[in-house]
Write a protein that holds these residues in place. Structure first.
Motif, PDB file in Angstrom:
ATOM      1  N   SER A 125       0.462  -2.219  -5.879  1.00 59.05           N
ATOM      2  CA  SER A 125      -0.152  -1.533  -7.313  1.00 59.05           C
ATOM      3  C   SER A 125      -1.082  -0.894  -6.778  1.00 59.05           C
ATOM      4  CB  SER A 125      -0.506  -2.849  -8.380  1.00 59.05           C
ATOM      5  OG  SER A 125      -1.194  -2.243  -9.205  1.00 59.05           O
ATOM      6  N   SER A 126      -1.113   0.519  -7.038  1.00 61.13           N
ATOM      7  CA  SER A 126      -2.448   1.310  -7.011  1.00 61.13           C
ATOM      8  C   SER A 126      -3.477   1.231  -7.912  1.00 61.13           C
ATOM      9  CB  SER A 126      -2.111   2.927  -6.889  1.00 61.13           C
ATOM     10  OG  SER A 126      -1.448   3.173  -8.089  1.00 61.13           O
ATOM     11  N   LEU A 127      -3.270   0.668  -9.074  1.00 60.25           N
ATOM     12  CA  LEU A 127      -4.071   0.261 -10.030  1.00 60.25           C
ATOM     13  C   LEU A 127      -4.920  -0.731  -9.782  1.00 60.25           C
ATOM     14  CD1 LEU A 127      -5.657   0.816 -12.882  1.00 60.25           C
ATOM     15  CD2 LEU A 127      -3.774  -0.473 -13.697  1.00 60.25           C
ATOM     16  N   PHE A 128      -4.134  -1.884  -9.095  1.00 60.08           N
ATOM     17  CA  PHE A 128      -4.923  -3.140  -8.826  1.00 60.08           C
ATOM     18  C   PHE A 128      -5.937  -3.014  -7.600  1.00 60.08           C
ATOM     19  CE2 PHE A 128      -4.712  -7.090  -6.071  1.00 60.08           C
ATOM     20  CZ  PHE A 128      -5.183  -7.882  -7.194  1.00 60.08           C
ATOM     21  N   GLY A 156       6.674  -2.015  20.171  1.00 59.17           N
ATOM     22  CA  GLY A 156       6.736  -2.792  19.331  1.00 59.17           C
ATOM     23  C   GLY A 156       5.276  -3.774  19.073  1.00 59.17           C
ATOM     24  N   THR A 157       4.194  -3.271  19.530  1.00 53.40           N
ATOM     25  CA  THR A 157       2.840  -3.531  19.174  1.00 53.40           C
ATOM     26  C   THR A 157       2.586  -2.938  17.832  1.00 53.40           C
ATOM     27  OG1 THR A 157       1.967  -2.087  20.334  1.00 53.40           O
ATOM     28  CG2 THR A 157       2.367  -3.986  21.693  1.00 53.40           C
ATOM     29  N   PHE A 158       1.754  -3.972  17.493  1.00 51.93           N
ATOM     30  CA  PHE A 158       1.018  -3.439  15.967  1.00 51.93           C
ATOM     31  C   PHE A 158      -0.647  -3.116  15.988  1.00 51.93           C
ATOM     32  CE2 PHE A 158       4.796  -5.985  15.255  1.00 51.93           C
ATOM     33  CZ  PHE A 158       5.367  -5.059  13.991  1.00 51.93           C
ATOM     34  N   ASP A 159      -1.008  -2.505  14.944  1.00 48.56           N
ATOM     35  CA  ASP A 159      -2.539  -2.466  14.977  1.00 48.56           C
ATOM     36  C   ASP A 159      -2.963  -2.079  13.665  1.00 48.56           C
ATOM     37  OD1 ASP A 159      -5.153  -2.042  15.943  1.00 48.56           O
ATOM     38  OD2 ASP A 159      -4.859   0.491  16.164  1.00 48.56           O
ATOM     39  N   LEU A 160      -4.051  -2.481  13.280  1.00 45.43           N
ATOM     40  CA  LEU A 160      -4.587  -2.221  11.994  1.00 45.43           C
ATOM     41  C   LEU A 160      -5.610  -1.094  12.151  1.00 45.43           C
ATOM     42  CD1 LEU A 160      -5.360  -5.753  10.405  1.00 45.43           C
ATOM     43  CD2 LEU A 160      -3.792  -4.191   9.721  1.00 45.43           C
ATOM     44  N   THR A 161      -5.286  -0.090  11.365  1.00 55.31           N
ATOM     45  CA  THR A 161      -6.109   1.147  11.254  1.00 55.31           C
ATOM     46  C   THR A 161      -7.272   1.047   9.841  1.00 55.31           C
ATOM     47  OG1 THR A 161      -4.634   2.237  12.596  1.00 55.31           O
ATOM     48  CG2 THR A 161      -6.255   3.831  11.413  1.00 55.31           C
ATOM     49  N   VAL A 162      -8.178   1.631  10.167  1.00 51.24           N
ATOM     50  CA  VAL A 162      -9.193   1.615   9.002  1.00 51.24           C
ATOM     51  C   VAL A 162      -8.778   2.956   8.290  1.00 51.24           C
ATOM     52  CG1 VAL A 162     -11.544   1.740   8.114  1.00 51.24           C
ATOM     53  CG2 VAL A 162     -10.928   0.102  10.091  1.00 51.24           C
ATOM     54  N   LYS A 163      -8.626   2.943   6.949  1.00 50.44           N
ATOM     55  CA  LYS A 163      -8.674   4.034   6.167  1.00 50.44           C
ATOM     56  C   LYS A 163      -9.932   4.198   5.540  1.00 50.44           C
ATOM     57  CE  LYS A 163      -5.138   5.684   4.820  1.00 50.44           C
ATOM     58  NZ  LYS A 163      -4.190   6.343   4.192  1.00 50.44           N
ATOM     59  N   TYR A 164     -10.433   5.099   5.838  1.00 50.23           N
ATOM     60  CA  TYR A 164     -12.023   5.457   5.157  1.00 50.23           C
ATOM     61  C   TYR A 164     -11.644   6.139   3.819  1.00 50.23           C
ATOM     62  CZ  TYR A 164     -13.717   3.928   9.529  1.00 50.23           C
ATOM     63  OH  TYR A 164     -14.265   3.133  10.494  1.00 50.23           O
ATOM     64  N   GLY A 165     -12.572   6.341   2.999  1.00 50.08           N
ATOM     65  CA  GLY A 165     -12.446   7.128   1.647  1.00 50.08           C
ATOM     66  C   GLY A 165     -12.611   6.276   0.344  1.00 50.08           C
ATOM     67  N   ASP A 166     -12.386   6.989  -0.727  1.00 48.81           N
ATOM     68  CA  ASP A 166     -12.414   6.427  -1.896  1.00 48.81           C
ATOM     69  C   ASP A 166     -11.162   5.670  -2.221  1.00 48.81           C
ATOM     70  OD1 ASP A 166     -10.575   8.223  -2.855  1.00 48.81           O
ATOM     71  OD2 ASP A 166     -12.283   9.485  -3.900  1.00 48.81           O
ATOM     72  N   SER A 167     -11.199   4.934  -3.252  1.00 51.56           N
ATOM     73  CA  SER A 167      -9.679   4.267  -3.473  1.00 51.56           C
ATOM     74  C   SER A 167      -8.481   5.112  -3.616  1.00 51.56           C
ATOM     75  CB  SER A 167      -9.912   3.422  -4.984  1.00 51.56           C
ATOM     76  OG  SER A 167      -9.988   4.553  -6.019  1.00 51.56           O
ATOM     77  N   ASN A 168      -8.675   6.145  -4.192  1.00 55.72           N
ATOM     78  CA  ASN A 168      -7.552   7.252  -4.036  1.00 55.72           C
ATOM     79  C   ASN A 168      -6.977   7.740  -2.602  1.00 55.72           C
ATOM     80  OD1 ASN A 168      -7.144   7.306  -6.772  1.00 55.72           O
ATOM     81  ND2 ASN A 168      -8.932   8.655  -6.943  1.00 55.72           N
ATOM     82  N   LYS A 169      -7.776   7.753  -1.858  1.00 49.21           N
ATOM     83  CA  LYS A 169      -7.537   8.403  -0.487  1.00 49.21           C
ATOM     84  C   LYS A 169      -7.059   7.109   0.302  1.00 49.21           C
ATOM     85  CE  LYS A 169     -10.745  12.168   0.064  1.00 49.21           C
ATOM     86  NZ  LYS A 169     -12.025  12.562   0.378  1.00 49.21           N
TER      87      LYS A 169
END
Length: 183
Positions: A125-128, A156-169
């Motif tokens: 949920s984008s609103l949540f 097959g490996t995984f990574d968590l990438t930080v997403k910067y910016g406001d909530s919409n971005k």
């Protein structure tokens, strides 16, 4: 706490009743006369809200216990080794008003935690997400790491990438998928 939370997100006329040993629960609904209708079947949405209410009560209890700095003064040792709380999309059956209320209440509860407990919250949920993002002030004071994108690589490996910016971005996962498809 369970009953209060459940009625907050459903109806104050819909009441859960626990057996003496808490091994079962039934529900009644007040119709306007003096006699509530006992043992009614609740909807899947109400069932989801009830499950959240139980989880929320447990969350309140564990935060309260872990906020007692001296572990010897806690009423239970059950939470002492807990490091993470994972909350998976608790808003699937809520209308927008209740969804916002739950996000505000959850953020307040998490902010009341004085321990090293870490919280992982997932949602579709984008609103949540937007309400949580704002409640945690993730765009302010350099705290712009509120959103992570889980990526799976070809090996097959995984990574968590930080997403910067406001909530919409940060929440625009669909744009990331579109870009990935285009590539």
């Amino acid at each position: 706490s369970i009953i209060t939370t459940f009625q907050r997100y459903t109806s104050d006329k819909l009441t859960p009743h626990f057996s003496a040993d808490f091994s079962s629960v039934s529900f009644s609904f007040e119709r306007g006369n003096e006699a509530p209708e006992p043992h009614i079947k609740i909807s899947k949405g109400e069932e989801s809200n009830f499950i959240w209410s139980v989880f929320n009560a447990l969350l309140e209890q564990l935060i309260s216990e872990l906020n007692i700095a001296d572990a010897e003064n806690r009423s239970t040792e059950a939470f002492n080794k807990l490091e993470y709380v994972f909350i998976d999309d608790p808003v699937s059956s809520l209308d927008e008003n209740h969804l916002i209320e739950l996000a505000v209440n959850l953020a307040g509860l998490i902010k009341s935690s004085q321990s090293d407990l870490k919280f992982i919250i997932t949602t579709h949920s984008s609103l949540f997400y937007n309400v949580l993002h704002n409640e945690f002030d993730l765009s302010k004071k350099g705290k712009n790491e509120g959103c992570y994108l889980l990526e799976r690589y070809d090996d097959g490996t995984f990574d968590l990438t930080v997403k910067y910016g406001d909530s919409n971005k940060s929440f625009s996962y669909h744009l990331h998928l579109k870009q990935t498809i285009e590539q």
